[in-house]
Enzyme design. Structure first.
Site, mmCIF file in Angstrom:
data_model
loop_
_atom_site.group_PDB
_atom_site.id
_atom_site.type_symbol
_atom_site.label_atom_id
_atom_site.label_comp_id
_atom_site.label_asym_id
_atom_site.label_seq_id
_atom_site.Cartn_x
_atom_site.Cartn_y
_atom_site.Cartn_z
ATOM 1 N N CYS A 1 -31.205 4.055 37.091
ATOM 2 C CA CYS A 1 -30.471 4.082 35.830
ATOM 3 C C CYS A 1 -30.190 2.633 35.436
ATOM 4 O O CYS A 1 -29.572 1.890 36.203
ATOM 5 C CB CYS A 1 -29.175 4.849 36.073
ATOM 6 N N CYS B 1 -17.327 5.058 22.354
ATOM 7 C CA CYS B 1 -16.924 6.430 22.689
ATOM 8 C C CYS B 1 -15.593 6.439 23.443
ATOM 9 O O CYS B 1 -15.346 5.573 24.292
ATOM 10 C CB CYS B 1 -17.993 7.108 23.528
ATOM 11 N N CYS C 1 -15.596 6.558 27.421
ATOM 12 C CA CYS C 1 -16.536 5.694 28.147
ATOM 13 C C CYS C 1 -15.938 4.330 28.461
ATOM 14 O O CYS C 1 -15.419 3.647 27.579
ATOM 15 C CB CYS C 1 -17.804 5.528 27.321
ATOM 16 N N SER D 1 -26.935 12.397 23.866
ATOM 17 C CA SER D 1 -25.562 12.604 24.333
ATOM 18 C C SER D 1 -24.806 13.341 23.234
ATOM 19 O O SER D 1 -24.308 12.732 22.299
ATOM 20 C CB SER D 1 -24.895 11.249 24.611
ATOM 21 N N LEU D 2 -24.777 14.650 23.352
ATOM 22 C CA LEU D 2 -24.182 15.451 22.267
ATOM 23 C C LEU D 2 -22.671 15.593 22.466
ATOM 24 O O LEU D 2 -21.880 15.249 21.593
ATOM 25 C CB LEU D 2 -24.872 16.823 22.210
ATOM 26 N N CYS E 1 -21.227 5.149 33.651
ATOM 27 C CA CYS E 1 -21.493 3.844 33.040
ATOM 28 C C CYS E 1 -20.257 2.960 32.917
ATOM 29 O O CYS E 1 -19.202 3.381 32.515
ATOM 30 C CB CYS E 1 -22.253 4.010 31.726
ATOM 31 N N GLU F 1 -24.669 -3.374 35.014
ATOM 32 C CA GLU F 1 -24.917 -2.627 36.235
ATOM 33 C C GLU F 1 -26.128 -1.718 36.129
ATOM 34 O O GLU F 1 -26.570 -1.369 35.041
ATOM 35 C CB GLU F 1 -23.691 -1.818 36.633
ATOM 36 N N SER G 1 -31.565 7.610 26.736
ATOM 37 C CA SER G 1 -30.389 8.416 26.409
ATOM 38 C C SER G 1 -29.675 7.747 25.239
ATOM 39 O O SER G 1 -29.384 6.553 25.280
ATOM 40 C CB SER G 1 -29.469 8.482 27.627
ATOM 41 N N CYS H 1 -21.028 -2.243 24.554
ATOM 42 C CA CYS H 1 -21.612 -1.275 23.625
ATOM 43 C C CYS H 1 -20.777 -1.232 22.357
ATOM 44 O O CYS H 1 -19.562 -1.334 22.402
ATOM 45 C CB CYS H 1 -21.637 0.107 24.278
#
Ligand code: SAH
Ligand code: SF4
Length: 355
Positions: free
Chosen positions: A113, A124, A127, A225-226, A344, A87, A202, A120
């Site tokens: 974006c 995370c 996510c 991305s902390l 996302c 996407e 990012s 991925c």
């Protein structure tokens, strides 16, 4: 299988397409006029059009669905040639404005974006992209074409400036080679002419890759991305923190070449009762000491079955005020496209369920 035209720089195409002035013509049709077949490239000899068509495709993606947000943002789900989906989101940052006499003050301001991988590997906990696991890297052309198709679909003129963020699906630094190629193709003045200073990567913080990217000296902007200020919590949220802890990320950022007028963005996803307290804000401030940073607070965007909750706006504002009152630039990300779940992976998951 045909080659994807948008995978290649002008220099690389010179190997396949001669004489080389034809490449500029082809790019003009593709990147400025948004044509989707060689047949439409009327200033090319007929035989050449047929030859190109036998070797190359101009359409590596197909639009599957579009969702419109009430704030003017639009989310696209694309199908790749192998049936996988990714996407991208067109974010309307600022409406078109006019002067009092009716003349145009400025056009709409957009940020697009885009995705860098199908799925991925980073995994995370908050996510949705992570849930489906990792499938594959996108090729440079598959990255470039997301933006190209969005420009065409919205009749955004070729020369209109816009910004790109690599904040869709995937970890861009885990596909650094293809992303770097896409960055350069985007930046080519004969193509989309979106300079690296208008593009932001990012990353979840692959420190060694941040250093590698820095050495490439592309002039790109960096966002980290902390999301957490101590390694224990960060490890729970982002397993990658075991390999690359907070200190290694901060060290890599300190060595990153940053344009004198720019700042490194630190994204901080705020999750209710987890990392939304002022103790975290205080620690963040000391971590960023000496870095030209901008903090961007993001509301956690819940999805069905998500283990976390959206933070209280009161706590977001208190967090922000703590930082700004101490001289640290800090913004709260407007929840653009919230009603179309623009975070996302969220549209893709929805599609999967409905099918
Ligand atoms: N992999 C890269 C880039 C893609 S993720 C990275 O992690 O930086 C882009 C952003 O979306 C990240 O900052 C991530 O924290 C955010 N994000 C992921 N899930 C989210 C959710 N449920 N709500 C709000 N933001 C989310
Ligand atoms: Fe990957 Fe980024 Fe999602 Fe983490 S937040 S799983 S790094 S896409």
């Amino acid at each position: 299988m045909k080659k994807i035209l948008q995978d290649y720089s002008k220099e690389e195409l010179a190997e396949f397409i001669k004489p080389s002035f034809r490449i500029k013509q082809i790019w003009n049709w593709c990147y400025h006029k948004y044509v989707t077949s060689f047949e439409e490239m009327k200033n090319l000899p007929t035989a050449m059009r047929a030859e190109l068509d036998s070797q190359f495709t101009l359409t590596p993606l197909k639009i599957l669905t579009i969702q419109n947000s009430t704030d003017g943002s639009r989310k696209y789900l694309f199908e790749l040639h192998d049936g996988h989906t990714v996407e991208a989101v067109l974010l309307l940052m600022k409406e078109k404005e006019y002067h009092e006499d009716g003349t145009l003050k400025h056009h709409e301001r957009y940020t697009v974006c885009i995705s860098s991988q199908v799925g991925c590997k980073v995994g995370c906990a908050f996510c949705l992209t992570a849930k489906g696991g990792f499938v594959r890297d996108l090729s440079p052309g598959e990255i470039v074409t997301q933006l190209l198709m969005i420009k065409a679909d919205n009749d955004i003129e070729a020369n209109r400036r816009l910004n790109i963020v690599y904040m869709g699906m995937g970890e861009p630094l885990d596909n650094l080679e293809n992303v770097a190629r896409a960055i350069r193709i985007f930046a080519d003045p004969d193509g989309l002419a979106i300079g690296a200073h208008r593009q932001t990567i990012s990353t979840s913080g692959l420190s060694t890759k941040i250093e590698k990217l820095g050495k490439m000296d592309l002039g790109i902007n960096l966002a980290i991305s902390l999301h957490a200020v101590d390694d224990k919590l960060r490890q729970e949220l982002m397993p990658i923190n075991k390999a690359y802890n907070i200190k290694s990320i901060i060290d890599a950022v300190r060595n990153f070449p940053i344009n004198a007028r720019k700042r490194v963005m630190f994204e901080y996803l705020v999750i209710k009762d987890l990392n939304d307290g002022l103790d975290a804000a205080k620690k963040l401030l000391s971590l960023l000491n000496g870095i030209k940073a901008k903090v961007n607070l993001i509301y956690f965007n819940p999805y069905p079955g998500s283990p976390f909750q959206r933070p209280d706006p009161k706590d977001m504002v208190a967090f922000q005020e703590f930082l700004t009152s101490r001289g640290q630039l800090c913004t709260i990300r407007e929840s653009k496209g919230l009603d179309i779940s623009a975070a996302c992976g969220q549209l893709r998951e929805q599609e999967k369920k409905e099918n």
